[in-house]
Design an enzyme around this catalytic site. Structure first.
Site, mmCIF file in Angstrom:
data_model
loop_
_atom_site.group_PDB
_atom_site.id
_atom_site.type_symbol
_atom_site.label_atom_id
_atom_site.label_comp_id
_atom_site.label_asym_id
_atom_site.label_seq_id
_atom_site.Cartn_x
_atom_site.Cartn_y
_atom_site.Cartn_z
ATOM 1 N N TYR A 174 -9.490 -10.928 -6.945
ATOM 2 C CA TYR A 174 -8.520 -10.948 -8.214
ATOM 3 C C TYR A 174 -8.834 -12.101 -9.060
ATOM 4 O O TYR A 174 -8.384 -12.096 -10.247
ATOM 5 C CB TYR A 174 -7.166 -10.761 -7.615
ATOM 6 C CG TYR A 174 -6.799 -9.738 -6.815
ATOM 7 C CD1 TYR A 174 -6.803 -8.204 -7.330
ATOM 8 C CD2 TYR A 174 -6.505 -9.706 -5.386
ATOM 9 C CE1 TYR A 174 -6.757 -7.186 -6.663
ATOM 10 C CE2 TYR A 174 -6.248 -8.480 -4.728
ATOM 11 C CZ TYR A 174 -6.303 -7.340 -5.317
ATOM 12 O OH TYR A 174 -6.455 -6.188 -4.424
ATOM 13 N N HIS B 158 -3.010 2.564 -5.738
ATOM 14 C CA HIS B 158 -3.648 1.141 -5.186
ATOM 15 C C HIS B 158 -3.643 0.289 -6.390
ATOM 16 O O HIS B 158 -3.814 -1.061 -6.616
ATOM 17 C CB HIS B 158 -4.820 1.463 -4.618
ATOM 18 C CG HIS B 158 -4.988 0.471 -3.708
ATOM 19 N ND1 HIS B 158 -4.253 0.367 -2.288
ATOM 20 C CD2 HIS B 158 -5.999 -0.668 -3.471
ATOM 21 C CE1 HIS B 158 -4.894 -0.576 -1.593
ATOM 22 N NE2 HIS B 158 -5.729 -1.140 -2.093
ATOM 23 N N HIS C 108 -3.902 -9.654 3.634
ATOM 24 C CA HIS C 108 -5.187 -9.541 3.884
ATOM 25 C C HIS C 108 -5.632 -10.542 5.029
ATOM 26 O O HIS C 108 -5.067 -11.793 4.925
ATOM 27 C CB HIS C 108 -5.974 -10.199 2.393
ATOM 28 C CG HIS C 108 -5.898 -9.452 1.332
ATOM 29 N ND1 HIS C 108 -6.154 -9.629 0.001
ATOM 30 C CD2 HIS C 108 -5.909 -7.967 1.376
ATOM 31 C CE1 HIS C 108 -6.067 -8.645 -0.602
ATOM 32 N NE2 HIS C 108 -6.011 -7.494 0.205
ATOM 33 N N ARG D 285 -0.800 -2.037 -6.925
ATOM 34 C CA ARG D 285 -1.085 -3.212 -5.932
ATOM 35 C C ARG D 285 -2.094 -4.100 -6.446
ATOM 36 O O ARG D 285 -1.816 -5.233 -6.413
ATOM 37 C CB ARG D 285 -1.725 -2.576 -4.585
ATOM 38 C CG ARG D 285 -1.900 -3.716 -3.492
ATOM 39 C CD ARG D 285 -2.267 -2.944 -2.012
ATOM 40 N NE ARG D 285 -3.065 -3.995 -1.204
ATOM 41 C CZ ARG D 285 -2.529 -4.721 -0.188
ATOM 42 N NH1 ARG D 285 -1.170 -4.762 -0.352
ATOM 43 N NH2 ARG D 285 -3.266 -5.500 0.506
ATOM 44 N N ARG E 168 0.935 -1.432 0.140
ATOM 45 C CA ARG E 168 0.094 -0.202 -0.028
ATOM 46 C C ARG E 168 0.913 1.136 0.026
ATOM 47 O O ARG E 168 2.068 1.146 0.629
ATOM 48 C CB ARG E 168 -0.838 0.113 1.278
ATOM 49 C CG ARG E 168 -1.872 -1.200 1.385
ATOM 50 C CD ARG E 168 -2.684 -1.333 2.698
ATOM 51 N NE ARG E 168 -3.356 -2.105 2.711
ATOM 52 C CZ ARG E 168 -3.401 -3.329 3.304
ATOM 53 N NH1 ARG E 168 -2.008 -3.635 3.763
ATOM 54 N NH2 ARG E 168 -4.121 -4.379 3.440
ATOM 55 N N LYS F 260 -2.034 -2.593 7.882
ATOM 56 C CA LYS F 260 -3.293 -2.445 8.192
ATOM 57 C C LYS F 260 -3.615 -3.500 9.221
ATOM 58 O O LYS F 260 -3.439 -4.539 9.032
ATOM 59 C CB LYS F 260 -4.277 -2.673 6.606
ATOM 60 C CG LYS F 260 -5.646 -2.272 7.013
ATOM 61 C CD LYS F 260 -6.321 -2.169 5.597
ATOM 62 C CE LYS F 260 -7.967 -2.011 5.891
ATOM 63 N NZ LYS F 260 -8.173 -1.887 4.483
#
Length: 320
Positions: A302, A267, A293, A270, A136, A161
């Protein structure tokens, strides 16, 4: 408890948990909006239904995005649980803002190559890391010198995150440029030290226990700002990292020069990293871990991008 005292307590609890300054700003702003919405009545005098009313107002009257309503909810849960000591909010009639099902914008390999060719200098190195490591933009700009592990060829992402640490790929292409960048940081750091600056902002526990660490090169930001500024929390004058706006502006110009008609942000790189790994046959669990994640469902988006791209399905018109 006065409004100013309440906000100060919110800030104190946020800082005790080492949340980012942006989170602190967002949470305090939501607390202020919530209190003003109910006529400046103190939150302790309000009910769970009052919380619901505010959140439903955001969704129905203000038409905010789902992420915005979720942020407001997180701020109020934090306020009641961590600041006011209320364990749980009962929100049976909460109306969730609708989150549209959108697929992420992804570049093809050719488009990514064309985009990077229109960049240079620091912006190029940062964008190569975003696309080559799946970072990120906030994670990339927060990197310190010690987070680049050349021997193991990996990048340490600290407090990403969800306040989680993880290991990211270190692209071979970036290694010579990163070594050069660290040399530049070293030179700049020595100049700062000679002028009585050069102290880095450390986590509170480290700053108290190892005071000499502040002046070590390893704690300096990998992409330092041109100016020395004052930290809004501690008051320490230090060299912060560059702004993400610097990268976004140059990326936007590069996309225009490359003739790309997609809406491209940091982003997007990414998203492209994850999609291209899956296209190259890498396991989705590996991709999930590299992206940081928490839920596999987030990474699964994805696979939908790949399937929508016609890689596995032959169009009828192409058979004619």
């Amino acid at each position: 408890m006065a409004k100013s005292e309440l906000l100060e307590k919110v800030r104190r609890e946020i800082r005790r948990r080492n949340y980012s300054f942006k989170t602190e700003q967002a949470y305090t702003q939501w607390v202020v909006r919530f209190v003003k919405f109910h006529g400046t009545v103190h939150p302790l005098k309000l009910t769970d239904q009052d919380v619901e009313q505010f959140l439903n107002h955001l969704a129905n009257e203000q038409n905010v995005a789902a992420g915005t309503q979720n942020q407001a909810l997180a701020a109020l849960v934090f306020l009641y649980k961590e600041v006011l000591g209320k364990e749980e909010l009962t929100l049976h009639h909460l109306e969730r803002a609708k989150k549209p099902k959108r697929l992420p914008v992804v570049l093809s390999s050719a488009e990514a190559s064309a985009l990077l060719k229109k960049l240079d200098g620091l912006a190029l190195l940062i964008c190569e890391l975003l696309y080559g490591s799946g970072l990120r933009i906030s994670e990339c700009l927060r990197l310190r010198v010690q987070d680049i592990d050349f021997d193991m060829e990996q990048i340490w992402v600290r407090s990403g995150k969800g306040q989680k640490d993880r290991v990211a790929l270190l692209p071979q292409t970036c290694i010579p440029k990163l070594k050069e960048q660290i040399n530049k940081v070293d030179t700049l750091h020595k100049k700062d030290l000679s002028k009585g600056h050069g102290r880095a902002l450390l986590p509170k526990a480290l700053a108290r226990k190892y005071q000499d660490e502040q002046i070590q090169l390893r704690w300096q930001y990998l992409f330092p700002s041109k100016r020395i500024s004052k930290d809004p929390r501690s008051g320490l004058k230090h060299r912060y990292h560059i702004s993400d706006r610097f990268v976004q502006r140059r990326l936007k110009r590069a996309a225009k020069k490359a003739g790309l008609n997609k809406k491209i942000t940091c982003h997007t790189l990414r998203h492209s990293f994850a999609t291209h790994l899956l296209q190259n046959g890498y396991d989705i669990r590996t991709v999930q871990e590299l992206l940081g994640h928490k839920n596999l469902k987030t990474t699964m988006i994805y696979t939908h991008v790949i399937n929508k791209g016609g890689n596995y399905i032959k169009s009828p018109v192409d058979i004619l």
